[in-house]
Scaffold this motif. Structure first.
Motif, short mmCIF file in Angstrom:
data_model
loop_
_atom_site.label_atom_id
_atom_site.label_comp_id
_atom_site.label_asym_id
_atom_site.label_seq_id
_atom_site.Cartn_x
_atom_site.Cartn_y
_atom_site.Cartn_z
N UNK A 90 1.03 -1.40 0.12
CA UNK A 90 0.33 -0.19 -0.07
C UNK A 90 0.91 1.28 0.14
N UNK A 91 1.57 1.37 0.48
CA UNK A 91 3.38 2.40 0.77
C UNK A 91 3.79 2.76 -0.43
N UNK A 94 1.17 4.38 -2.65
CA UNK A 94 0.58 5.49 -2.64
C UNK A 94 1.43 6.91 -2.79
N UNK A 102 -8.87 -1.32 -1.15
CA UNK A 102 -8.88 -3.36 -0.81
C UNK A 102 -9.74 -4.02 -0.89
N UNK A 178 -16.84 15.71 4.64
CA UNK A 178 -15.64 14.30 4.93
C UNK A 178 -16.85 13.86 3.74
N UNK A 181 -15.07 10.64 2.93
CA UNK A 181 -14.78 9.72 4.12
C UNK A 181 -14.98 8.70 3.80
N UNK A 183 -13.69 6.14 1.35
CA UNK A 183 -13.39 5.45 0.03
C UNK A 183 -11.89 5.61 0.18
#
Lengths: 185, 185
Positions: A90-91, A94, A102, A178, A181, A183
């Protein structure tokens, strides 16, 4: 739409790239497994997963990355390694600004086989059929990564429509905070 | 010996740098918390943790990083985020070739208070005393990070002697494989 699916794991991290759109035949762009030695220390294993994922991102330039959502309830023995490998995947995505989605194992199974309780063989058989491959990808982690990518391509239109509806609603409504929010894509 | 302790978490990741050797008064070099917004998506939070840890490594150049070992049995609700934040911290250190040690919460508590079942207040009080601070570091995550670093400094001599003994034994013994298996420092 080009999607990299990642079935996270420290010993074997499945990776598969699929291209296509919902409602059309899909194409497998690549499939493989990032492996790290079980007797290496955790830090070296995480660095090896990072290098492997970065290589796949460099080579295939996916627009989305779909990672299996890890639950702490299952497989207590291996769940920590899985969570840590998923964090690295994920890192890596991103950091490049690539949206990460996910999907739960049952969402993925339901997407490709019609049943959220399908077994590995059934998932492998459907991945083989949907991508028109000569034989099921091995190991199962590689097939699961392709299934994740397929799941994302098929679910994306619904998610995008939902998101657009939320955005339209938010832009009409006065000061809805938000609005996006929660998502993940 | 300069050690960065990391109490991993997505919302609050405690970080503390301690310098010294076992048997001498220790010095706090720095303490803080890397925070990420609870309503951001997981990928952005992991990138923020990475940037925070990298800043601490850049600024303080520790020789060792001590990270709390996460168990899947505890705090099922938050354990995944903790595992993922710890993976990022371990990755940041390992990428730079800095040795990473994992210590369990009870090892840390036992090291600084004499009891593996000490509460947060007791750990905070002892960290304050051992580092000769004016008041306990806040929040508790920051104090825990300093306790991890202290634990590592105090445990390191024993671990190093053990490691040297293993190495000597391995170099005498014919073809002992994986002599250093399981070592985390």
């Amino acid at each position: 739409m080009r999607v990299l699916g990642v079935d996270p794991g420290l010993t074997r991290c499945g990776v598969g790239v699929v291209e296509g759109v919902a409602g059309r035949p899909l194409t497998m762009v690549g499939v493989g497994v990032v492996r790290t030695p079980a007797d290496a220390d955790l830090g070296h294993r995480l660095v090896a997963v990072e290098q492997g994922i970065d290589q796949w991102l460099d080579e295939h330039r996916p627009e989305y990355v779909a990672v299996e959502r890890v639950f702490s309830q299952h497989n207590v023995r291996t769940v920590m390694g899985t969570a840590q490998a998923s964090a690295v995947a994920i890192l890596c995505a991103s950091r490049r600004g690539i949206p990460v989605a996910l999907h739960t194992p049952s969402e993925v199974k339901a997407a490709v086989t019609g049943s959220g309780r399908a077994d590995k063989a059934q998932v492998g058989a459907m991945v083989t059929r949907l991508l028109r491959l000569a034989s099921p990808p091995k190991p199962a982690d590689a097939a699961d990564a392709l299934a994740l990518a397929i799941c994302h391509i098929w679910r994306a239109p619904a998610q995008n429509r939902l998101q657009q509806a939320v955005t339209r609603h938010a832009s009409r409504a006065p000061r809805t905070q938000h609005a996006s929010k929660g998502r993940t894509t």
